[in-house]
Write a protein that holds these residues in place. Structure first.
Motif, PDB file in Angstrom:
ATOM      1  N   THR A 148      37.404  44.416  33.561  1.00  0.00           N
ATOM      2  CA  THR A 148      37.611  43.782  34.865  1.00  0.00           C
ATOM      3  C   THR A 148      37.829  44.851  35.919  1.00  0.00           C
ATOM      4  OG1 THR A 148      39.977  43.562  34.434  1.00  0.00           O
ATOM      5  CG2 THR A 148      38.577  41.676  33.875  1.00  0.00           C
ATOM      6  N   TYR A 149      37.553  44.502  37.156  1.00  0.00           N
ATOM      7  CA  TYR A 149      37.681  45.452  38.257  1.00  0.00           C
ATOM      8  C   TYR A 149      39.165  45.713  38.547  1.00  0.00           C
ATOM      9  CZ  TYR A 149      36.198  48.033  42.316  1.00  0.00           C
ATOM     10  OH  TYR A 149      35.956  49.038  43.210  1.00  0.00           O
ATOM     11  N   PRO A 150      39.576  46.982  38.612  1.00  0.00           N
ATOM     12  CA  PRO A 150      40.994  47.303  38.854  1.00  0.00           C
ATOM     13  C   PRO A 150      41.527  46.661  40.133  1.00  0.00           C
ATOM     14  CG  PRO A 150      39.758  49.270  38.262  1.00  0.00           C
ATOM     15  CD  PRO A 150      38.752  48.173  38.462  1.00  0.00           C
ATOM     16  N   GLY A 151      42.681  46.051  40.022  1.00  0.00           N
ATOM     17  CA  GLY A 151      43.335  45.427  41.167  1.00  0.00           C
ATOM     18  C   GLY A 151      42.817  44.042  41.511  1.00  0.00           C
ATOM     19  N   SER A 152      41.815  43.566  40.806  1.00  0.00           N
ATOM     20  CA  SER A 152      41.270  42.241  41.112  1.00  0.00           C
ATOM     21  C   SER A 152      42.162  41.148  40.528  1.00  0.00           C
ATOM     22  CB  SER A 152      39.841  42.110  40.568  1.00  0.00           C
ATOM     23  OG  SER A 152      39.825  42.193  39.167  1.00  0.00           O
ATOM     24  N   THR A 153      41.954  39.940  40.990  1.00  0.00           N
ATOM     25  CA  THR A 153      42.758  38.807  40.560  1.00  0.00           C
ATOM     26  C   THR A 153      41.981  37.978  39.547  1.00  0.00           C
ATOM     27  OG1 THR A 153      43.855  38.744  42.704  1.00  0.00           O
ATOM     28  CG2 THR A 153      44.030  36.771  41.359  1.00  0.00           C
ATOM     29  N   PHE A 154      42.688  37.508  38.533  1.00  0.00           N
ATOM     30  CA  PHE A 154      42.147  36.665  37.471  1.00  0.00           C
ATOM     31  C   PHE A 154      42.726  35.272  37.673  1.00  0.00           C
ATOM     32  CE2 PHE A 154      43.606  35.555  32.941  1.00  0.00           C
ATOM     33  CZ  PHE A 154      42.507  34.778  32.661  1.00  0.00           C
ATOM     34  N   TYR A 155      41.866  34.263  37.671  1.00  0.00           N
ATOM     35  CA  TYR A 155      42.300  32.874  37.841  1.00  0.00           C
ATOM     36  C   TYR A 155      42.036  32.108  36.555  1.00  0.00           C
ATOM     37  CZ  TYR A 155      42.126  34.221  42.730  1.00  0.00           C
ATOM     38  OH  TYR A 155      42.324  34.869  43.918  1.00  0.00           O
ATOM     39  N   PHE A 156      42.982  31.292  36.163  1.00  0.00           N
ATOM     40  CA  PHE A 156      42.903  30.525  34.921  1.00  0.00           C
ATOM     41  C   PHE A 156      43.365  29.113  35.242  1.00  0.00           C
ATOM     42  CE2 PHE A 156      44.980  28.902  31.103  1.00  0.00           C
ATOM     43  CZ  PHE A 156      44.076  29.212  30.099  1.00  0.00           C
ATOM     44  N   MET A 157      42.587  28.102  34.822  1.00  0.00           N
ATOM     45  CA  MET A 157      42.990  26.726  35.085  1.00  0.00           C
ATOM     46  C   MET A 157      42.759  25.892  33.827  1.00  0.00           C
ATOM     47  SD  MET A 157      42.079  24.190  38.242  1.00  0.00           S
ATOM     48  CE  MET A 157      40.416  23.768  37.817  1.00  0.00           C
ATOM     49  N   VAL A 158      43.804  25.159  33.447  1.00  0.00           N
ATOM     50  CA  VAL A 158      43.715  24.249  32.314  1.00  0.00           C
ATOM     51  C   VAL A 158      44.525  23.009  32.663  1.00  0.00           C
ATOM     52  CG1 VAL A 158      45.638  25.310  31.044  1.00  0.00           C
ATOM     53  CG2 VAL A 158      43.890  24.054  29.780  1.00  0.00           C
ATOM     54  N   ALA A 159      43.993  21.848  32.311  1.00  0.00           N
ATOM     55  CA  ALA A 159      44.637  20.558  32.577  1.00  0.00           C
ATOM     56  C   ALA A 159      45.020  20.402  34.049  1.00  0.00           C
ATOM     57  CB  ALA A 159      45.859  20.371  31.681  1.00  0.00           C
ATOM     58  N   ILE A 204      38.927  24.878  29.631  1.00  0.00           N
ATOM     59  CA  ILE A 204      39.547  25.972  30.385  1.00  0.00           C
ATOM     60  C   ILE A 204      38.526  26.482  31.396  1.00  0.00           C
ATOM     61  CG2 ILE A 204      40.525  28.300  30.232  1.00  0.00           C
ATOM     62  CD1 ILE A 204      40.931  27.650  27.165  1.00  0.00           C
ATOM     63  N   ASP A 205      38.935  26.601  32.653  1.00  0.00           N
ATOM     64  CA  ASP A 205      38.117  27.244  33.685  1.00  0.00           C
ATOM     65  C   ASP A 205      38.779  28.564  34.028  1.00  0.00           C
ATOM     66  OD1 ASP A 205      36.035  25.248  34.571  1.00  0.00           O
ATOM     67  OD2 ASP A 205      37.847  24.021  34.810  1.00  0.00           O
ATOM     68  N   PHE A 206      37.990  29.632  34.176  1.00  0.00           N
ATOM     69  CA  PHE A 206      38.575  30.907  34.564  1.00  0.00           C
ATOM     70  C   PHE A 206      37.578  31.731  35.365  1.00  0.00           C
ATOM     71  CE2 PHE A 206      36.814  31.218  30.346  1.00  0.00           C
ATOM     72  CZ  PHE A 206      36.205  32.468  30.263  1.00  0.00           C
ATOM     73  N   THR A 207      38.105  32.568  36.237  1.00  0.00           N
ATOM     74  CA  THR A 207      37.302  33.411  37.117  1.00  0.00           C
ATOM     75  C   THR A 207      37.896  34.809  37.131  1.00  0.00           C
ATOM     76  OG1 THR A 207      36.786  31.502  38.508  1.00  0.00           O
ATOM     77  CG2 THR A 207      36.450  33.675  39.487  1.00  0.00           C
ATOM     78  N   TYR A 208      37.021  35.799  37.068  1.00  0.00           N
ATOM     79  CA  TYR A 208      37.461  37.195  37.103  1.00  0.00           C
ATOM     80  C   TYR A 208      36.378  38.036  37.763  1.00  0.00           C
ATOM     81  CZ  TYR A 208      34.403  37.727  33.035  1.00  0.00           C
ATOM     82  OH  TYR A 208      33.325  37.724  32.182  1.00  0.00           O
ATOM     83  N   THR A 209      36.698  39.278  38.094  1.00  0.00           N
ATOM     84  CA  THR A 209      35.756  40.195  38.726  1.00  0.00           C
ATOM     85  C   THR A 209      35.388  41.287  37.734  1.00  0.00           C
ATOM     86  OG1 THR A 209      36.795  39.744  40.860  1.00  0.00           O
ATOM     87  CG2 THR A 209      35.381  41.685  40.731  1.00  0.00           C
ATOM     88  N   THR A 210      34.094  41.488  37.526  1.00  0.00           N
ATOM     89  CA  THR A 210      33.615  42.446  36.524  1.00  0.00           C
ATOM     90  C   THR A 210      33.737  43.885  37.000  1.00  0.00           C
ATOM     91  OG1 THR A 210      31.343  42.392  37.344  1.00  0.00           O
ATOM     92  CG2 THR A 210      31.935  40.805  35.614  1.00  0.00           C
ATOM     93  N   TRP A 211      33.837  44.773  36.027  1.00  0.00           N
ATOM     94  CA  TRP A 211      33.797  46.213  36.257  1.00  0.00           C
ATOM     95  C   TRP A 211      32.490  46.706  35.687  1.00  0.00           C
ATOM     96  CZ3 TRP A 211      35.957  50.191  38.660  1.00  0.00           C
ATOM     97  CH2 TRP A 211      35.662  51.473  38.219  1.00  0.00           C
ATOM     98  N   PRO A 212      31.758  47.564  36.265  1.00  0.00           N
ATOM     99  CA  PRO A 212      31.990  48.262  37.535  1.00  0.00           C
ATOM    100  C   PRO A 212      31.303  47.583  38.720  1.00  0.00           C
ATOM    101  CG  PRO A 212      30.192  49.344  36.410  1.00  0.00           C
ATOM    102  CD  PRO A 212      30.634  48.184  35.534  1.00  0.00           C
ATOM    103  N   HIS A 213      30.595  46.474  38.478  1.00  0.00           N
ATOM    104  CA  HIS A 213      29.735  45.897  39.519  1.00  0.00           C
ATOM    105  C   HIS A 213      30.463  45.053  40.553  1.00  0.00           C
ATOM    106  CE1 HIS A 213      26.458  47.472  37.235  1.00  0.00           C
ATOM    107  NE2 HIS A 213      26.882  46.824  36.159  1.00  0.00           N
ATOM    108  N   ARG A 214      31.691  44.716  40.274  1.00  0.00           N
ATOM    109  CA  ARG A 214      32.522  43.940  41.201  1.00  0.00           C
ATOM    110  C   ARG A 214      31.921  42.572  41.506  1.00  0.00           C
ATOM    111  NH1 ARG A 214      35.569  46.876  46.207  1.00  0.00           N
ATOM    112  NH2 ARG A 214      37.547  45.883  45.804  1.00  0.00           N
ATOM    113  N   ASN A 215      31.348  41.954  40.478  1.00  0.00           N
ATOM    114  CA  ASN A 215      30.810  40.594  40.614  1.00  0.00           C
ATOM    115  C   ASN A 215      31.868  39.595  40.182  1.00  0.00           C
ATOM    116  OD1 ASN A 215      28.265  41.608  41.293  1.00  0.00           O
ATOM    117  ND2 ASN A 215      27.643  41.705  39.154  1.00  0.00           N
ATOM    118  N   GLU A 216      32.025  38.537  40.949  1.00  0.00           N
ATOM    119  CA  GLU A 216      32.949  37.485  40.553  1.00  0.00           C
ATOM    120  C   GLU A 216      32.227  36.538  39.591  1.00  0.00           C
ATOM    121  OE1 GLU A 216      36.118  35.714  43.161  1.00  0.00           O
ATOM    122  OE2 GLU A 216      34.736  34.023  43.000  1.00  0.00           O
ATOM    123  N   VAL A 217      32.839  36.300  38.440  1.00  0.00           N
ATOM    124  CA  VAL A 217      32.242  35.485  37.396  1.00  0.00           C
ATOM    125  C   VAL A 217      33.160  34.310  37.110  1.00  0.00           C
ATOM    126  CG1 VAL A 217      31.471  35.459  34.997  1.00  0.00           C
ATOM    127  CG2 VAL A 217      31.177  37.524  36.371  1.00  0.00           C
TER     128      VAL A 217
END
Length: 189
Positions: free
Chosen positions: A88-99, A127-140
């Motif tokens: 994951t991209y350093p300093g990025s935020t990870f989102y996690f959602m369940v129920a 489960i839904d989740f979103t994160y930013t990839t390293w090194p391309h900085r794409n939100e997935v």
């Protein structure tokens, strides 16, 4: 011919889907004096089924990762944390959602979850989740279901003796004083 390859792809995936389940991975680190238990899913039944649908629609087999992108850590207290099993991209935020409840934190760290998330995971909820990839900085953004989470969680709890720390393996939240280079020994200033 396309139908043959699609059928072949589905037949080779069938044994993998049958074995798709969450598994507990207990570990001890005697030198550190800690024990931990991770819950991982080598083969996600949800992602495998999604891949089968994609193959049927496309009419040709193609590779898609069906290993889960999440890892859960069970603490001796029974609390759980979640992290991304990808770079994951350093300093990025990870989102996690369940129920229907959203959690967020820095992507390089374990994200603590509460009892509501634990109850939903034990019921194999989406489960839904979103994160930013390293090194391309794409939100997935991704989805998954951890089939068999309740069984794996119970195995982790049994590994810890139902949350009671063993005397030779103290709770990880209690850190011993540092001794050695750059640290003073206890009782010496």
């Amino acid at each position: 011919m396309k139908l043959f390859f699609a059928a072949l792809a589905l037949l080779t995936m069938a044994p993998q889907i049958a074995n798709a389940s969450s598994e507990a991975r207990p570990r001890t680190a005697p030198a550190k004096g800690t024990r931990e238990c991770l819950i991982a899913q080598v083969q996600s039944e949800f992602l495998s089924a999604k891949h089968e649908d994609d193959v049927r629609r496309a009419g040709v087999p193609f590779y898609a990762k069906t290993m889960s992108y999440l890892k859960f850590r069970v603490l001796p207290s029974g609390a759980i944390t979640v992290s991304i099993a990808e770079d994951t991209y350093p300093g990025s935020t990870f989102y996690f959602m369940v129920a229907g409840k959203r959690y967020s934190g820095q992507s390089q760290y374990q994200l603590p979850l509460d009892g509501n998330a634990l109850a939903a995971l034990k019921q194999d909820k989406l489960i839904d989740f979103t994160y930013t990839t390293w090194p391309h900085r794409n939100e997935v953004s991704r989805q998954d279901i951890f089939s068999g989470f309740a069984k794996a969680y119970d195995e982790c709890r049994a590994f810890f003796g139902n949350g009671q720390s063993k005397s030779s393996y103290p709770d990880e939240s209690v850190q011993p004083p540092l001794v050695g280079a750059g640290a003073s020994e206890p009782g010496h200033a």
